[in-house]
Write an enzyme that holds these catalytic residues in place. Structure first.
Site, PDB file in Angstrom:
ATOM      1  N   ASN A 155       0.947  -1.265   0.184  1.00  0.00           N
ATOM      2  CA  ASN A 155      -0.028  -0.048  -0.007  1.00  0.00           C
ATOM      3  C   ASN A 155       0.805   1.124  -0.036  1.00  0.00           C
ATOM      4  O   ASN A 155       0.622   2.402  -0.620  1.00  0.00           O
ATOM      5  CB  ASN A 155      -0.903  -0.002   1.352  1.00  0.00           C
ATOM      6  CG  ASN A 155      -0.231  -0.106   2.483  1.00  0.00           C
ATOM      7  OD1 ASN A 155       0.645  -0.676   2.716  1.00  0.00           O
ATOM      8  ND2 ASN A 155      -0.816   0.489   3.695  1.00  0.00           N
ATOM      9  N   GLU A 254       3.606  -5.167  12.425  1.00  0.00           N
ATOM     10  CA  GLU A 254       2.548  -3.953  12.157  1.00  0.00           C
ATOM     11  C   GLU A 254       1.598  -4.587  11.140  1.00  0.00           C
ATOM     12  O   GLU A 254       1.687  -4.890   9.987  1.00  0.00           O
ATOM     13  CB  GLU A 254       3.506  -2.785  11.565  1.00  0.00           C
ATOM     14  CG  GLU A 254       4.427  -2.115  12.583  1.00  0.00           C
ATOM     15  CD  GLU A 254       5.096  -0.933  12.087  1.00  0.00           C
ATOM     16  OE1 GLU A 254       4.818  -0.597  10.897  1.00  0.00           O
ATOM     17  OE2 GLU A 254       5.686  -0.395  12.972  1.00  0.00           O
ATOM     18  N   CYS A 288      -3.224   1.385   6.428  1.00  0.00           N
ATOM     19  CA  CYS A 288      -3.637   0.459   7.776  1.00  0.00           C
ATOM     20  C   CYS A 288      -4.261   1.623   8.694  1.00  0.00           C
ATOM     21  O   CYS A 288      -5.030   1.006   9.516  1.00  0.00           O
ATOM     22  CB  CYS A 288      -2.313  -0.134   8.106  1.00  0.00           C
ATOM     23  SG  CYS A 288      -1.008   1.300   8.574  1.00  0.00           S
ATOM     24  N   GLU A 467       7.825   0.572  16.715  1.00  0.00           N
ATOM     25  CA  GLU A 467       8.936   1.239  15.939  1.00  0.00           C
ATOM     26  C   GLU A 467       8.949   2.750  16.044  1.00  0.00           C
ATOM     27  O   GLU A 467       7.916   3.203  16.226  1.00  0.00           O
ATOM     28  CB  GLU A 467       8.951   0.656  14.489  1.00  0.00           C
ATOM     29  CG  GLU A 467       9.180  -0.974  14.639  1.00  0.00           C
ATOM     30  CD  GLU A 467       9.758  -1.561  13.302  1.00  0.00           C
ATOM     31  OE1 GLU A 467      10.355  -0.992  12.413  1.00  0.00           O
ATOM     32  OE2 GLU A 467       9.482  -2.770  13.175  1.00  0.00           O
TER      33      GLU A 467
HETATM   34  N1  LIG Z   1       0.223  -1.784  11.088  1.00  0.00           N
HETATM   35  C1  LIG Z   1       0.742  -1.252  10.073  1.00  0.00           C
HETATM   36  O1  LIG Z   1       1.545  -0.434  10.214  1.00  0.00           O
HETATM   37  C2  LIG Z   1       0.195  -1.563   8.686  1.00  0.00           C
HETATM   38  C3  LIG Z   1       0.782  -0.684   7.637  1.00  0.00           C
HETATM   39  C4  LIG Z   1       0.384  -1.059   6.438  1.00  0.00           C
HETATM   40  C5  LIG Z   1      -0.390  -2.031   5.816  1.00  0.00           C
HETATM   41  N2  LIG Z   1      -0.868  -2.801   7.086  1.00  0.00           N
HETATM   42  C6  LIG Z   1      -1.681  -3.928   6.657  1.00  0.00           C
HETATM   43  O2  LIG Z   1      -1.134  -4.914   5.563  1.00  0.00           O
HETATM   44  C7  LIG Z   1      -2.310  -5.357   4.818  1.00  0.00           C
HETATM   45  C8  LIG Z   1      -2.409  -5.223   3.490  1.00  0.00           C
HETATM   46  O3  LIG Z   1      -0.910  -5.474   2.886  1.00  0.00           O
HETATM   47  P1  LIG Z   1      -0.802  -6.781   2.243  1.00  0.00           P
HETATM   48  O4  LIG Z   1      -2.218  -7.121   1.305  1.00  0.00           O
HETATM   49  O5  LIG Z   1       0.280  -6.495   1.369  1.00  0.00           O
HETATM   50  O6  LIG Z   1      -0.740  -7.671   3.468  1.00  0.00           O
HETATM   51  P2  LIG Z   1      -0.045  -9.336   3.239  1.00  0.00           P
HETATM   52  O7  LIG Z   1      -0.098  -9.844   4.512  1.00  0.00           O
HETATM   53  O8  LIG Z   1      -0.817  -9.932   2.260  1.00  0.00           O
HETATM   54  O9  LIG Z   1       1.223  -9.168   2.544  1.00  0.00           O
HETATM   55  C9  LIG Z   1       2.697  -8.470   3.148  1.00  0.00           C
HETATM   56  C10 LIG Z   1       3.757  -9.096   2.837  1.00  0.00           C
HETATM   57  O10 LIG Z   1       3.859 -10.452   3.459  1.00  0.00           O
HETATM   58  C11 LIG Z   1       4.049 -11.436   2.155  1.00  0.00           C
HETATM   59  N3  LIG Z   1       3.596 -12.734   2.527  1.00  0.00           N
HETATM   60  C12 LIG Z   1       2.316 -13.025   2.402  1.00  0.00           C
HETATM   61  N4  LIG Z   1       2.322 -14.411   2.954  1.00  0.00           N
HETATM   62  C13 LIG Z   1       3.314 -14.660   3.395  1.00  0.00           C
HETATM   63  C14 LIG Z   1       3.943 -15.844   4.079  1.00  0.00           C
HETATM   64  N5  LIG Z   1       3.022 -16.730   4.379  1.00  0.00           N
HETATM   65  N6  LIG Z   1       5.252 -15.749   4.622  1.00  0.00           N
HETATM   66  C15 LIG Z   1       5.793 -14.800   4.362  1.00  0.00           C
HETATM   67  N7  LIG Z   1       5.522 -13.703   3.721  1.00  0.00           N
HETATM   68  C16 LIG Z   1       4.390 -13.562   3.271  1.00  0.00           C
HETATM   69  C17 LIG Z   1       3.537 -10.712   1.017  1.00  0.00           C
HETATM   70  O11 LIG Z   1       4.158 -11.519  -0.109  1.00  0.00           O
HETATM   71  C18 LIG Z   1       3.978  -9.388   1.104  1.00  0.00           C
HETATM   72  O12 LIG Z   1       5.096  -9.041   0.848  1.00  0.00           O
HETATM   73  C19 LIG Z   1      -3.751  -4.647   5.656  1.00  0.00           C
HETATM   74  O13 LIG Z   1      -4.027  -5.812   6.502  1.00  0.00           O
HETATM   75  C20 LIG Z   1      -2.955  -3.666   6.512  1.00  0.00           C
HETATM   76  O14 LIG Z   1      -3.831  -3.055   7.584  1.00  0.00           O
HETATM   77  C21 LIG Z   1      -0.646  -2.479   8.420  1.00  0.00           C
HETATM   78  O1  LIG Z   2      -0.580   1.947   5.744  1.00  0.00           O
HETATM   79  C1  LIG Z   2      -0.041   2.080   6.987  1.00  0.00           C
HETATM   80  C2  LIG Z   2       0.772   3.401   7.224  1.00  0.00           C
HETATM   81  C3  LIG Z   2       1.808   3.332   7.702  1.00  0.00           C
HETATM   82  C4  LIG Z   2       2.703   4.403   8.324  1.00  0.00           C
HETATM   83  C5  LIG Z   2       3.709   4.402   8.699  1.00  0.00           C
HETATM   84  O2  LIG Z   2       4.296   3.310   9.052  1.00  0.00           O
HETATM   85  C6  LIG Z   2       4.469   5.550   9.228  1.00  0.00           C
HETATM   86  O3  LIG Z   2       3.899   6.598   9.000  1.00  0.00           O
HETATM   87  O4  LIG Z   2       5.853   5.357   9.695  1.00  0.00           O
END
Ligand SMILES: NC(=O)c1ccc[n+]([C@@H]2O[C@H](COP(=O)([O-])OP(=O)(O)OC[C@H]3O[C@@H](n4cnc5c(N)ncnc54)[C@H](O)[C@@H]3O)[C@@H](O)[C@H]2O)c1
Ligand SMILES: O=C/C=C/C=C(\O)C(=O)O
Length: 486
Positions: A155, A254, A288, A467
């Site tokens: 994202n 995260e 997120c 972090e």
């Molecule tokens: N808390 C935060 O700071 C934060 C920030 C941004 C996004 N997010 C979350 O991320 C999600 C969206 O991103 P996404 O769809 O790319 O997430 P995702 O979990 O599908 O994928 C994230 C990464 O993990 C890898 N991955 C997937 N399965 C794996 C496995 N079994 N082993 C190792 N690696 C694996 C993917 O290839 C990708 O690089 C949403 O749930 C969002 O809330 C959280």
């Molecule tokens: O999609 C999630 C956004 C996260 C943002 C950060 O991790 C940041 O601003 O450092």
């Protein structure tokens, strides 16, 4: 057609297997490149390169020397700003107007902030008494944790990856990055910048591929990685945590959220509308920290819904180069299917669709993109999946409340705890409510206002660890106590 390779040991290399996958533009559905998919061999080579670099000059540098190099990395991103912008927007389809003031500048800032921070952190020291009266001196020293596996989502690809790589490198670690399969470009481009900045070979490695049964799993199963930092879905976080348990490796997670916005009747409505529009619809809702549940105090409920609807309908949908566009596509057709299934679920559950709910009509050259309408609902029950599950799309449900206690209870009712935004002009109420929200980050009268020195992370199922600022040191270094008997 552009071929995207791994970056291992300071060189761009393809996969021995010859396996490639398509990089598809979310804006028009066209293939924009072919990406090498790492097998166990490439992941192993990257981990070995990182381990070797740790024992080389990088591990022996002073903090000041490393900081100087990381400043050059930041400057290198800035010098190639337009290339990073182009790459990020090709991968994600997001408007350049957005990426040029968030994603790319933050990519550079993530190196500068942590390089500077490290130069100014003191370690603890304790003098103690001993029976012989001579005493002893304890002092802490921080050492790099080692080889860090960095697994990042699509994202905010450059922002979220560098948010981990910046502090990891500043602390003297070496990294193996597995960017999302949806967004391989900026992590790869960063390899060129690292080289030019004088980062020794093997310090920064990138392997491409998918999650399960691919590069992601191979990296998390690799026994010679010391710790993993991951941003992504909660379910993926659980899988990574399980893999990291073998060998007792540390994780920083995260994860997902279902964040609540709480709008009190005493808010500044202009600010609340502007902030909620951004928190629900920025980056096509794929943030997120975004707000998918909005709770509004009853006296202003109707006015708030009407104004948010008008704001959503005024968003300008368009492709990255459209200077007027402030609303791009979803990341993929697969993700659009997921988002549209919730749009359908909302209708099935009896929601009032205030606006949106479907797919917008786009001009022919963009018809193959993963476009979706910004969507607002009211009238759903608190236990509807649309209100309890993370959709990660440009949508929110608005529900009225009648008391502060009720708003707090609603906000805290889910197993997630990432972020929240409170809108009120009453300062006592702001502090009182903020203190009771179960989330790692609470904004008052703002959203996504980020000071990189502050703690960032989620509570409950939104993550483990913090972090940001000195908090990153806890994860990226090993704190050792040395006790000297005097
Ligand atoms: N808390 C935060 O700071 C934060 C920030 C941004 C996004 N997010 C979350 O991320 C999600 C969206 O991103 P996404 O769809 O790319 O997430 P995702 O979990 O599908 O994928 C994230 C990464 O993990 C890898 N991955 C997937 N399965 C794996 C496995 N079994 N082993 C190792 N690696 C694996 C993917 O290839 C990708 O690089 C949403 O749930 C969002 O809330 C959280
Ligand atoms: O999609 C999630 C956004 C996260 C943002 C950060 O991790 C940041 O601003 O450092």
């Amino acid at each position: 057609m552009k071929e995207i390779k791994h970056f291992i040991g300071g060189a761009f290399v393809g996969s021995a297997s010859g396996k490639l996958f398509d990089n598809v533009s979310p804006a028009n559905g066209q293939v924009i490149g072919r990406v090498h998919e790492a097998g166990r061999a490439e992941v192993d080579a990257a981990v070995k390169a990182a381990r070797a670099a740790l024992k080389g000059p990088w591990g022996k540098m002073t903090v000041a020397e490393r900081a100087e190099i990381l400043h050059r990395v930041a400057d290198g991103i800035t010098a190639r700003f337009d290339e990073f912008l182009e790459a990020e927007c090709l991968d994600t389809g997001k408007p350049k107007s957005l990426a040029s003031h968030i994603d790319i500048p933050r990519g550079a800032a993530n190196f500068k902030v942590f390089a500077d921070l490290l130069k100014n952190v003191a370690n603890e020291a304790f003098e103690m008494a001993t029976p012989d009266g001579a005493g002893a001196l304890n002092y802490g020293v921080r050492r790099p944790k080692g080889v860090i596996g960095v697994i990042s989502p699509w994202n905010l690809p450059l922002l979220l990856m560098t948010w981990k790589v910046g502090p990891a490198l500043a602390c003297g670690n070496c990294v193996v990055v597995k960017p999302s399969e949806e967004t391989p470009l900026t992590a790869t481009l960063l390899g060129e910048v690292m080289q030019a900045a004088g980062v020794p070979a093997g310090v920064y490695n990138v392997v491409h591929g998918f999650g399960g049964d691919s590069a992601g799993a191979f990296l998390t199963e690799h026994p010679d990685v010391d710790a993993y930092t991951f941003t992504g879905e909660t379910g993926t976080g659980e899988t990574i945590m399980r893999a990291a348990a073998k060998g007792v490796r540390q994780v920083s997670l995260e994860l997902g959220g279902k964040n609540a916005g709480i709008v009190f009747a005493d808010c500044d409505l202009d600010k609340a509308i502007e902030g909620t529009l951004r928190s629900a619809f920025a980056n096509c809702g794929q943030v997120c920290l975004g707000t998918e549940r909005v709770y509004v105090e009853r006296p202003i409920f109707d006015a708030f819904v009407a104004r948010l609807k008008a704001g959503a309908e005024a968003l300008k949908i368009g492709e990255p180069n459209d200077p007027e566009a402030n609303f791009g596509p979803l990341i993929s057709h697969k993700h659009r299917e997921k988002v549209l299934s919730y749009y359908q679920q909302a209708v099935d559950d009896g929601a009032t669709v205030v606006t949106g709910g479907g797919v917008p009509e786009m001009p022919a050259h963009l018809a193959g993109g993963a476009w979706v309408q910004p969507t607002i609902w009211t009238g759903l029950a608190d236990d509807s999946a649309v209100v309890t599950e993370e959709i990660f799309g440009p949508c929110c449900h608005i529900r009225p409340f009648d008391s502060e206690e009720e708003a707090i209870e609603l906000a805290n009712s889910l197993p997630y705890g990432l972020a929240s935004a409170i809108w009120t002009e009453n300062a006592s109420r702001a502090h009182r409510v903020a203190g009771q929200i179960e989330a790692g980050i609470v904004w008052v009268n703002s959203w996504f206002l980020r000071d990189l020195r502050t703690a960032f992370g989620g509570s409950k199922q939104s993550g483990i660890g913090r972090e940001g600022g000195v908090h990153s040191l806890e994860f990226y270094t090993e704190l050792k106590n040395i006790c000297v008997k005097l």
